[in-house]
Design a protein around this motif. Structure first.
Motif, PDB file in Angstrom:
ATOM      1  N   SER A 304      -1.931  -1.375   9.670  1.00 22.12           N
ATOM      2  CA  SER A 304      -2.371  -1.011  11.016  1.00 22.12           C
ATOM      3  C   SER A 304      -3.817  -0.534  10.938  1.00 22.12           C
ATOM      4  CB  SER A 304      -1.494   0.106  11.580  1.00 22.12           C
ATOM      5  OG  SER A 304      -1.739   1.329  10.889  1.00 22.12           O
ATOM      6  N   ALA A 305      -4.507  -0.520  12.070  1.00 21.65           N
ATOM      7  CA  ALA A 305      -5.914  -0.101  12.076  1.00 21.65           C
ATOM      8  C   ALA A 305      -6.061   1.333  11.580  1.00 21.65           C
ATOM      9  CB  ALA A 305      -6.484  -0.249  13.491  1.00 21.65           C
ATOM     10  N   ASN A 306      -5.147   2.215  12.016  1.00 20.59           N
ATOM     11  CA  ASN A 306      -5.237   3.614  11.597  1.00 20.59           C
ATOM     12  C   ASN A 306      -4.995   3.764  10.102  1.00 20.59           C
ATOM     13  OD1 ASN A 306      -5.814   4.573  14.138  1.00 20.59           O
ATOM     14  ND2 ASN A 306      -3.696   5.094  14.627  1.00 20.59           N
ATOM     15  N   ASP A 307      -4.004   3.038   9.576  1.00 24.56           N
ATOM     16  CA  ASP A 307      -3.704   3.141   8.151  1.00 24.56           C
ATOM     17  C   ASP A 307      -4.784   2.493   7.304  1.00 24.56           C
ATOM     18  OD1 ASP A 307      -1.421   4.384   8.979  1.00 24.56           O
ATOM     19  OD2 ASP A 307      -0.033   2.848   8.265  1.00 24.56           O
ATOM     20  N   ALA A 308      -5.366   1.407   7.807  1.00 25.72           N
ATOM     21  CA  ALA A 308      -6.399   0.699   7.038  1.00 25.72           C
ATOM     22  C   ALA A 308      -7.645   1.560   6.850  1.00 25.72           C
ATOM     23  CB  ALA A 308      -6.770  -0.610   7.737  1.00 25.72           C
ATOM     24  N   ALA A 309      -7.840   2.535   7.740  1.00 20.46           N
ATOM     25  CA  ALA A 309      -9.021   3.387   7.642  1.00 20.46           C
ATOM     26  C   ALA A 309      -8.785   4.633   6.800  1.00 20.46           C
ATOM     27  CB  ALA A 309      -9.462   3.806   9.047  1.00 20.46           C
ATOM     28  N   ALA A 310      -7.549   4.840   6.358  1.00 16.98           N
ATOM     29  CA  ALA A 310      -7.203   6.067   5.641  1.00 16.98           C
ATOM     30  C   ALA A 310      -7.413   5.913   4.138  1.00 16.98           C
ATOM     31  CB  ALA A 310      -5.748   6.435   5.917  1.00 16.98           C
ATOM     32  N   GLU A 311      -7.733   7.015   3.476  1.00  9.30           N
ATOM     33  CA  GLU A 311      -7.800   7.027   2.020  1.00  9.30           C
ATOM     34  C   GLU A 311      -6.387   7.093   1.461  1.00  9.30           C
ATOM     35  OE1 GLU A 311     -10.303  10.274   0.874  1.00  9.30           O
ATOM     36  OE2 GLU A 311     -12.124   9.064   1.076  1.00  9.30           O
ATOM     37  N   THR A 312      -6.113   6.273   0.463  1.00  8.01           N
ATOM     38  CA  THR A 312      -4.766   6.174  -0.094  1.00  8.01           C
ATOM     39  C   THR A 312      -4.818   6.333  -1.613  1.00  8.01           C
ATOM     40  OG1 THR A 312      -4.965   3.753  -0.260  1.00  8.01           O
ATOM     41  CG2 THR A 312      -3.980   4.647   1.761  1.00  8.01           C
ATOM     42  N   GLN A 313      -3.670   6.796  -2.158  1.00  3.43           N
ATOM     43  CA  GLN A 313      -3.560   7.006  -3.603  1.00  3.43           C
ATOM     44  C   GLN A 313      -2.350   6.236  -4.121  1.00  3.43           C
ATOM     45  OE1 GLN A 313      -2.195  10.892  -5.228  1.00  3.43           O
ATOM     46  NE2 GLN A 313      -4.153  10.929  -6.321  1.00  3.43           N
ATOM     47  N   LEU A 314      -2.508   5.599  -5.266  1.00  6.91           N
ATOM     48  CA  LEU A 314      -1.427   4.808  -5.855  1.00  6.91           C
ATOM     49  C   LEU A 314      -0.544   5.680  -6.739  1.00  6.91           C
ATOM     50  CD1 LEU A 314      -0.302   1.860  -6.286  1.00  6.91           C
ATOM     51  CD2 LEU A 314      -1.699   1.822  -8.373  1.00  6.91           C
ATOM     52  N   ILE A 315       0.788   5.497  -6.612  1.00  7.59           N
ATOM     53  CA  ILE A 315       1.721   6.148  -7.543  1.00  7.59           C
ATOM     54  C   ILE A 315       2.747   5.129  -8.034  1.00  7.59           C
ATOM     55  CG2 ILE A 315       1.478   8.454  -6.551  1.00  7.59           C
ATOM     56  CD1 ILE A 315       4.290   8.039  -5.281  1.00  7.59           C
ATOM     57  N   ALA A 316       3.247   5.365  -9.230  1.00  7.21           N
ATOM     58  CA  ALA A 316       4.312   4.558  -9.823  1.00  7.21           C
ATOM     59  C   ALA A 316       5.392   5.528 -10.289  1.00  7.21           C
ATOM     60  CB  ALA A 316       3.771   3.731 -10.990  1.00  7.21           C
ATOM     61  N   PRO A 317       6.204   6.075  -9.363  1.00  9.94           N
ATOM     62  CA  PRO A 317       7.113   7.165  -9.717  1.00  9.94           C
ATOM     63  C   PRO A 317       8.159   6.813 -10.756  1.00  9.94           C
ATOM     64  CG  PRO A 317       7.560   6.343  -7.504  1.00  9.94           C
ATOM     65  CD  PRO A 317       6.281   5.718  -7.941  1.00  9.94           C
ATOM     66  N   ALA A 318       8.525   5.520 -10.873  1.00  5.77           N
ATOM     67  CA  ALA A 318       9.478   5.098 -11.897  1.00  5.77           C
ATOM     68  C   ALA A 318       8.806   4.187 -12.915  1.00  5.77           C
ATOM     69  CB  ALA A 318      10.673   4.400 -11.259  1.00  5.77           C
ATOM     70  N   GLY A 319       7.493   4.289 -13.020  1.00  4.25           N
ATOM     71  CA  GLY A 319       6.758   3.466 -13.963  1.00  4.25           C
ATOM     72  C   GLY A 319       6.376   2.121 -13.383  1.00  4.25           C
ATOM     73  N   ALA A 320       5.685   1.325 -14.206  1.00 11.52           N
ATOM     74  CA  ALA A 320       5.179   0.026 -13.751  1.00 11.52           C
ATOM     75  C   ALA A 320       6.289  -0.930 -13.367  1.00 11.52           C
ATOM     76  CB  ALA A 320       4.311  -0.595 -14.844  1.00 11.52           C
ATOM     77  N   ASN A 321       7.508  -0.708 -13.861  1.00 13.75           N
ATOM     78  CA  ASN A 321       8.622  -1.603 -13.554  1.00 13.75           C
ATOM     79  C   ASN A 321       9.400  -1.202 -12.299  1.00 13.75           C
ATOM     80  OD1 ASN A 321       8.196  -3.276 -15.826  1.00 13.75           O
ATOM     81  ND2 ASN A 321       9.254  -1.788 -17.137  1.00 13.75           N
ATOM     82  N   GLY A 322       8.980  -0.137 -11.640  1.00  9.58           N
ATOM     83  CA  GLY A 322       9.654   0.314 -10.426  1.00  9.58           C
ATOM     84  C   GLY A 322       8.803   0.081  -9.196  1.00  9.58           C
TER      85      GLY A 322
END
Length: 436
Positions: A304-322
């Motif tokens: 969405s336009a609002n989400d596309a303008a937001a700063e986001t952070q990546l997480i992998a809570p169960a590792g790269a395979n999750g």
């Protein structure tokens, strides 16, 4: 917070009602009388009288109770309130046991989420989102979607069905006397007395969990004082009996925590082969920045336009395979309610399903629970190998995950910061070999 009232000694209060004293015609006091008057003028008013707490038989608890009374008086608690509520107080052994207990095994995040986002909870959440009084007014006032409030409500008290029934005064006094979190527990106990002193609720109503969390929202007393809302207009902020007050209070907490109207909380995403997972829990960038690195929404739908303008952070809570997630600012607002990634994921994913969203594209992997010894062993190994995990208490927090990512990257492994049973074995073997 109630205004503090100065408690006058009894002899001063009575003096205001007595007839005025007429001095001798010469207006000169006899020497002895003048001396007495000078001494009285120089003597400070007597301290408020508080009945000593009843001896409980627990020396540590009794010593703490005697010392605490002075601090409570200094905080503005009236002597009569303190005397009444501290009378006969004894430590609660259930609270002492729960506070000192650390789970032997940590529940994998995938198992935790599966236990939270259930078909029953989704169905109940959808019904409550439709029929809870004033829910639309709460949304409009605070800007927090009703589905998110359903997620919080479900997580905190099972939609109000599990609120805890322990006496808050006794629970918090027990925690304070133990000393591990004395300053925090005393602050919450004083806040409990302030609620009682204000007349809004009696002690009988102030019941909750062993750690002092109360009502359908599970607010601690200081949060109740600062954040609870009387949404239904009956003159009381009844987070126990009024779902309207409880949900408005939760919405107020999230709004104060920085909830952004019109934005989501997170999106499930995918990463390309060879992706640098050391970026997890790292930079906060707009989705387009992540897209340039191959990170895309898992469902293939645009932002969405609002989400596309937001700063986001990546997480992998169960590792790269999750499942992978890009977290929007509202995820961190949820974390102000409970500073746990798993908790915030639980609230958000349940909210998405209540709103009619689909299940995750990538299922949670099968994970092996790690024992306390496993987690502490990994932390000690990281420290021995020169990577600081922030202690060896068995709590796998941000510092431990960063140290693990740094170690993984240095060893040419996928640097996702996920502590699996295999990672524990590798760390232990390397640390043992380095010490040999």
């Amino acid at each position: 917070m109630p205004m503090r009232r100065r408690v006058l000694p009894a002899f001063l209060a009575l003096a205001g009602c007595a007839s005025p004293v007429v001095p001798p015609p010469t207006l000169v006091l006899p020497v002895a009388t003048a001396a007495v008057a000078a001494v009285e003028a120089a003597t400070p008013a007597a301290a408020p009288s508080v009945a000593p707490p009843t001896a409980s038989g627990d020396m540590i608890f009794d010593a703490w109770a005697s010392e605490f009374q002075g601090r409570a008086l200094a905080a503005g608690i009236k002597p009569e309130i303190l005397s009444r509520e501290m009378a006969g107080l004894t430590p609660d052994p259930r609270v002492a046991g729960l506070d000192s207990r650390q789970p032997e095994f940590s529940k994998p995040v995938g198992d935790y989420i599966k236990g939270v986002v259930t078909a029953d909870r989704i169905a109940i959440g959808q019904r409550r989102a439709a029929d809870t009084p004033m829910i639309g007014d709460i949304e409009n006032r605070f800007g927090v979607p009703r589905q998110v409030l359903m997620g919080v409500w479900a997580m905190e008290s099972g939609f109000g069905s599990i609120q805890g029934d322990l006496d808050n005064v006794r629970s918090l006094a027990t925690l304070a006397a133990q000393g591990r979190r004395r300053a925090w527990a005393e602050g919450e106990l004083i806040a409990t007395f302030q609620i009682i002193q204000s007349g809004e609720f009696s002690r009988a109503r102030l019941r909750g969990s062993w750690a002092g969390a109360m009502g359908q929202t599970q607010f601690i007393p200081t949060t109740f004082l600062s954040t609870a809302v009387d949404e239904d207009g009956d003159g009381k902020r009844d987070i126990w009996g009024s779902s309207t007050d409880a949900l408005a209070s939760a919405a107020n907490l999230l709004a104060k925590a920085g909830w952004v109207r019109g934005q989501g909380w997170a999106r499930e995403v995918t990463a390309p082969p060879g992706f640098d997972f050391s970026l997890t829990e790292g930079p906060k960038e707009v989705p387009a920045w992540w897209a340039a690195k191959g990170v895309r929404p898992a469902d293939g739908k645009p932002w969405s336009a609002n989400d596309a303008a937001a700063e986001t952070q990546l997480i992998a809570p169960a590792g790269a395979n999750g499942p992978l997630f890009l977290l929007l600012p509202n995820h961190f607002a949820i974390r102000k309610y409970n500073n746990s990634i798993a908790y915030a994921l639980g609230v958000g994913l349940l909210a998405d399903r209540v709103a009619g969203g689909s299940a995750l594209v990538k299922p949670w992997p099968q994970e092996t629970p790690l024992s306390l010894v496993d987690r502490m062993t990994a932390q000690r190994a990281l420290a021995a190998l020169g990577f600081s995990p922030g202690g060896s208490d068995g709590v796998v927090g941000m510092a431990t995950r960063k140290a693990l990512r740094d170690w993984q990257k240095a060893r040419g492994l996928t640097a996702d910061g996920y502590l699996s049973a295999d990672m524990v074995r590798r760390l232990k073997a390397e640390a043992d070999g380095a010490g040999a």
